[in-house]
Design a protein around this motif. Structure first.
Motif, PDB file in Angstrom:
ATOM      1  N   THR A   1       2.087  -1.462   4.725  1.00 28.56           N
ATOM      2  CA  THR A   1       1.256  -0.695   4.781  1.00 28.56           C
ATOM      3  C   THR A   1       1.939   0.622   4.912  1.00 28.56           C
ATOM      4  OG1 THR A   1       1.555  -1.062   7.599  1.00 28.56           O
ATOM      5  CG2 THR A   1      -0.245  -2.593   6.598  1.00 28.56           C
ATOM      6  N   CYS A   2       0.081   1.468   4.288  1.00 29.21           N
ATOM      7  CA  CYS A   2       0.397   3.231   4.790  1.00 29.21           C
ATOM      8  C   CYS A   2      -0.731   3.520   5.554  1.00 29.21           C
ATOM      9  CB  CYS A   2       0.530   3.422   2.723  1.00 29.21           C
ATOM     10  SG  CYS A   2       0.193   5.266   3.412  1.00 29.21           S
ATOM     11  N   CYS A   3      -0.158   5.168   5.762  1.00 25.38           N
ATOM     12  CA  CYS A   3      -0.847   5.212   7.198  1.00 25.38           C
ATOM     13  C   CYS A   3      -1.356   6.534   6.466  1.00 25.38           C
ATOM     14  CB  CYS A   3      -0.787   5.467   8.309  1.00 25.38           C
ATOM     15  SG  CYS A   3       1.415   6.119   8.354  1.00 25.38           S
ATOM     16  N   ILE A   4      -0.860   7.178   5.480  1.00 30.03           N
ATOM     17  CA  ILE A   4      -0.778   8.879   5.400  1.00 30.03           C
ATOM     18  C   ILE A   4      -2.252   9.094   4.833  1.00 30.03           C
ATOM     19  CG2 ILE A   4      -1.270   8.631   2.500  1.00 30.03           C
ATOM     20  CD1 ILE A   4       1.082  10.714   3.555  1.00 30.03           C
TER      21      ILE A   4
ATOM     22  N   CYS B   1       4.572   1.855   7.736  1.00 24.54           N
ATOM     23  CA  CYS B   1       4.074   2.890   7.828  1.00 24.54           C
ATOM     24  C   CYS B   1       3.259   2.866   9.462  1.00 24.54           C
ATOM     25  CB  CYS B   1       3.891   4.149   7.124  1.00 24.54           C
ATOM     26  SG  CYS B   1       5.265   3.828   6.254  1.00 24.54           S
TER      27      CYS B   1
ATOM     28  N   PHE C   1       1.091  -0.773  -0.139  1.00 23.60           N
ATOM     29  CA  PHE C   1      -0.087  -0.022  -0.317  1.00 23.60           C
ATOM     30  C   PHE C   1       0.931   0.936  -0.077  1.00 23.60           C
ATOM     31  CE2 PHE C   1      -2.108  -3.227   1.749  1.00 23.60           C
ATOM     32  CZ  PHE C   1      -3.032  -3.283   1.230  1.00 23.60           C
ATOM     33  N   GLY C   2       0.348   2.345  -0.288  1.00 17.80           N
ATOM     34  CA  GLY C   2       0.879   3.430  -0.458  1.00 17.80           C
ATOM     35  C   GLY C   2       1.799   4.095  -1.384  1.00 17.80           C
ATOM     36  N   CYS C   3       2.888   4.989  -1.062  1.00 22.32           N
ATOM     37  CA  CYS C   3       3.604   5.496  -2.083  1.00 22.32           C
ATOM     38  C   CYS C   3       5.036   4.158  -2.719  1.00 22.32           C
ATOM     39  CB  CYS C   3       4.414   6.602  -1.618  1.00 22.32           C
ATOM     40  SG  CYS C   3       5.567   6.422  -0.255  1.00 22.32           S
TER      41      CYS C   3
ATOM     42  N   ASN D   1       7.081   2.298  -0.318  1.00 27.98           N
ATOM     43  CA  ASN D   1       6.663   1.614  -0.191  1.00 27.98           C
ATOM     44  C   ASN D   1       6.914   0.281  -0.839  1.00 27.98           C
ATOM     45  OD1 ASN D   1       6.390   1.583   2.511  1.00 27.98           O
ATOM     46  ND2 ASN D   1       3.981   1.593   2.066  1.00 27.98           N
TER      47      ASN D   1
ATOM     48  N   GLN E   1      11.888  12.042   0.132  1.00 29.52           N
ATOM     49  CA  GLN E   1      10.241  12.746   0.098  1.00 29.52           C
ATOM     50  C   GLN E   1      10.439  13.901   0.028  1.00 29.52           C
ATOM     51  OE1 GLN E   1       7.436  11.040   1.426  1.00 29.52           O
ATOM     52  NE2 GLN E   1       8.034   9.263   2.233  1.00 29.52           N
TER      53      GLN E   1
ATOM     54  N   ARG F   1       8.612   7.378   9.417  1.00 25.75           N
ATOM     55  CA  ARG F   1       9.902   6.660   8.190  1.00 25.75           C
ATOM     56  C   ARG F   1      10.914   7.706   9.138  1.00 25.75           C
ATOM     57  NH1 ARG F   1      10.271   3.517   4.241  1.00 25.75           N
ATOM     58  NH2 ARG F   1       7.727   3.057   3.969  1.00 25.75           N
TER      59      ARG F   1
ATOM     60  N   ILE G   1       1.746  11.873   8.846  1.00 27.52           N
ATOM     61  CA  ILE G   1       2.253  11.713   9.905  1.00 27.52           C
ATOM     62  C   ILE G   1       3.900  11.241   9.047  1.00 27.52           C
ATOM     63  CG2 ILE G   1       1.062   9.377   8.271  1.00 27.52           C
ATOM     64  CD1 ILE G   1       0.994   9.948  12.131  1.00 27.52           C
ATOM     65  N   VAL G   2       3.845  11.299   8.144  1.00 28.37           N
ATOM     66  CA  VAL G   2       5.199  11.012   7.362  1.00 28.37           C
ATOM     67  C   VAL G   2       6.453  10.971   8.297  1.00 28.37           C
ATOM     68  CG1 VAL G   2       7.193  10.544   5.371  1.00 28.37           C
ATOM     69  CG2 VAL G   2       4.855  10.829   5.221  1.00 28.37           C
TER      70      VAL G   2
HETATM   71 FE1  F3S Z   1       4.219   6.090   2.094  1.00 28.70          FE
HETATM   72 FE2  F3S Z   1       1.713   5.938   2.822  1.00 28.70          FE
HETATM   73 FE3  F3S Z   1       4.093   5.518   4.189  1.00 28.70          FE
HETATM   74  S1  F3S Z   1       3.108   7.406   1.158  1.00 28.70           S
HETATM   75  S2  F3S Z   1       5.760   6.897   3.819  1.00 28.70           S
HETATM   76  S3  F3S Z   1       3.843   4.391   2.144  1.00 28.70           S
HETATM   77  S4  F3S Z   1       2.768   6.997   5.219  1.00 28.70           S
END
Ligand code: F3S
Ligand code: SAH
Ligand code: SF4
Length: 464
Positions: free
Chosen positions: A71-74, A106, A34-36, A39, A226, A195, A190-191
């Motif tokens: 996982t991602c938590c953005i 994350c 998930f996420g960017c 990840n 980032q 991170r 939250i990054v």
């Molecule tokens: Fe990326 Fe989501 Fe973490 S956007 S840096 S994977 S909170």
């Protein structure tokens, strides 16, 4: 990689080989990322470890012996996706109790989250965060040794890890980390909490990695950070992003250099000039503005104003008149008024973005914005998002229309997702082009004549 990790990997590999001997099948693994792109890159490393353990990749959950969620938590939506998917796995694990389930990334790095998963999802075997990704072999070894659930979240980052294995998704393009973490603390984000602080890789390590990638057939790299513009500053040895680009530009065989993400507060004229003068750095700026209201930008702690951002756009156009410019925008930041929102629409019209990722503000626990007054309803925020997207798509359509009948260079990435018979690829300016061609072209850069411009994709035919 440490010697101990090699030992863990070899031990697991031996056990897996024994399993294959006894059952006639290889163990299979699957990662949900998930996420960017950070990840995505981390998942390539996790797959690298798994390959050394003797696992094979699968896309079918029911036949997987190991399922890993990175996982991602953005935004809240990213988190709920993980939780609902994880819930579904419970049933699979009941059918196949030997299945190993891991959750990392994350979301796990957030305060209290690992404990929540520990108690609410007892079927999860391994939990770790972003700072200890490289300890994955040890956690897996312990699971193989029958030591039970492995849960470890480190509070602080552990420097920069070099030499980790990786399984790259594509043979012709690659993600390359240049700086980890973030020091900017935008108030909604939250990054920085998940991170850690900025840590740059040494320039020599990056150059060496890219040279190796090119030797292996890679033609396009995407440098990840980032805020790539602050690359090298923490090394305090004169290293900076412009210098890195100049060095990478010299690498023979490399064709395209991309980077993500460039923070407007640190984009300098020197850097724009370096990019304009380089032969491989693409003519595409992804420059997240977040809002067009200087008042909101200040509340966001972005450290630039609308006027400054517009000056940067002028600077880019001065050196690279045809560069594509894309952005990220948040609507409905706490306290955003209709006037603030209209400033954003005004900025969008002035800049004429090629494309934009737009989001409704999502409250993240522990960030300063989470404590701000937020009187605007979600419905109103969604309505603003719609108005913004309408403005953006009109602009994008106008820009793309101008590409009609021109010839663009496309790096062919594979069959089109919407039509398997067609190929898809990207221009240097990061626009998607769909055209008919032989699959043998995948991985090559080919000229394509644009025959039909649409709002978000271009259609074309191979040029002679
Ligand atoms: Fe990326 Fe989501 Fe973490 S956007 S840096 S994977 S909170
Ligand atoms: N480091 C990059 C952004 C990484 S996050 C930068 O500074 O540009 C990617 C995008 O997610 C951000 O640009 C922002 O537009 C969006 N985003 C981050 N936090 C958010 C939140 N709490 N709610 C909604 N969108 C958010
Ligand atoms: Fe988040 Fe701001 Fe850092 Fe980007 S620069 S990751 S938006 S805190």
């Amino acid at each position: 990689m440490q010697e101990q990790d090699t030992y863990y990997l070899n031990e697991i590999c031996t056990q897996n080989a024994l399993y294959t001997q006894q059952t006639g099948r290889k163990k299979k693994c699957l990662t949900h990322t998930f996420g960017c792109q950070m990840n995505e890159r981390d998942s390539e490393i996790l797959f690298g470890f798994l390959a050394q353990m003797g696992y094979e990749k699968t896309d079918i959950e029911a036949e997987a012996d190991l399922v890993l969620f990175n996982t991602c938590c953005i935004r809240e939506k990213a988190e709920s996706k993980v939780l609902s998917h994880l819930g579904e796995l419970k049933k699979l694990k009941q059918k196949n109790p030997d299945m190993i389930i891991g959750v990392c990334g994350c979301m796990m790095q957030q305060k209290g989250m690992a404990d929540t998963i520990r108690s609410s999802a007892p079927y999860v075997d391994v939990i770790f965060g972003t700072h200890n990704l490289h300890h994955f072999p040890e956690y897996m070894y312990n699971v193989y040794q029958g030591k039970g659930r492995q849960i470890e979240i480190l509070d602080k980052e552990e420097g920069v890890q070099e030499g980790l294995p990786s399984y790259r998704e594509y043979p012709f393009k690659a993600l390359v980390n240049i700086v980890y973490g973030c020091n900017n603390f935008c108030t909604y984000c939250i990054v920085p909490y998940v991170r850690g602080r900025e840590r740059s890789r040494k320039q020599a390590d990056i150059v060496q990695e890219v040279k190796q990638l090119v030797a292996d057939g890679v033609v396009e790299i995407t440098l990840l950070g980032q805020n790539v513009n602050s690359y090298g500053l923490d090394l305090q040895d004169g290293t900076n992003f412009a210098g890195l680009l100049q060095e990478l530009d010299q690498i023979e065989g490399l064709r395209r250099i991309r980077y993500m993400t460039s923070h407007p507060k640190d984009l300098t004229e020197e850097l724009v000039k370096t990019i304009a003068e380089s032969s491989k750095v693409v003519d595409h700026f992804h420059l997240p503005v977040q809002s067009g209201s200087s008042r909101v930008l200040e509340l966001m702690n972005r450290r630039y104003t609308k006027e400054h951002y517009l000056q940067l756009i002028d600077l880019i156009r001065k050196y690279m008149p045809n560069a594509a410019i894309t952005t990220d925008i948040i609507v409905g930041f706490p306290g955003e008024t209709e006037e603030d929102f209209l400033e954003t629409v005004d900025l969008v019209r002035k800049v004429k973005f090629d494309n934009a990722f737009t989001f409704v503000y999502s409250k993240r626990a522990g960030t300063p914005a989470a404590r701000m007054e937020d009187p605007i309803s979600l419905d109103e925020k969604k309505e603003r998002l719609q108005r913004l997207n309408d403005a953006l798509s009109d602009i994008s359509r106008d820009i793309n229309d101008k590409l009609q009948d021109t010839v663009v260079e496309v790096l062919v990435e594979g069959p089109s997702k919407t039509n398997e018979e067609m190929l898809t690829g990207r221009t240097t300016s990061n626009k998607t082009v769909i055209f008919a061609g032989d699959p043998s072209l995948i991985g090559q850069i080919v000229p394509v004549t644009i025959t039909e411009a649409q709002t978000w994709v271009l259609k074309g035919t191979l040029a002679e």
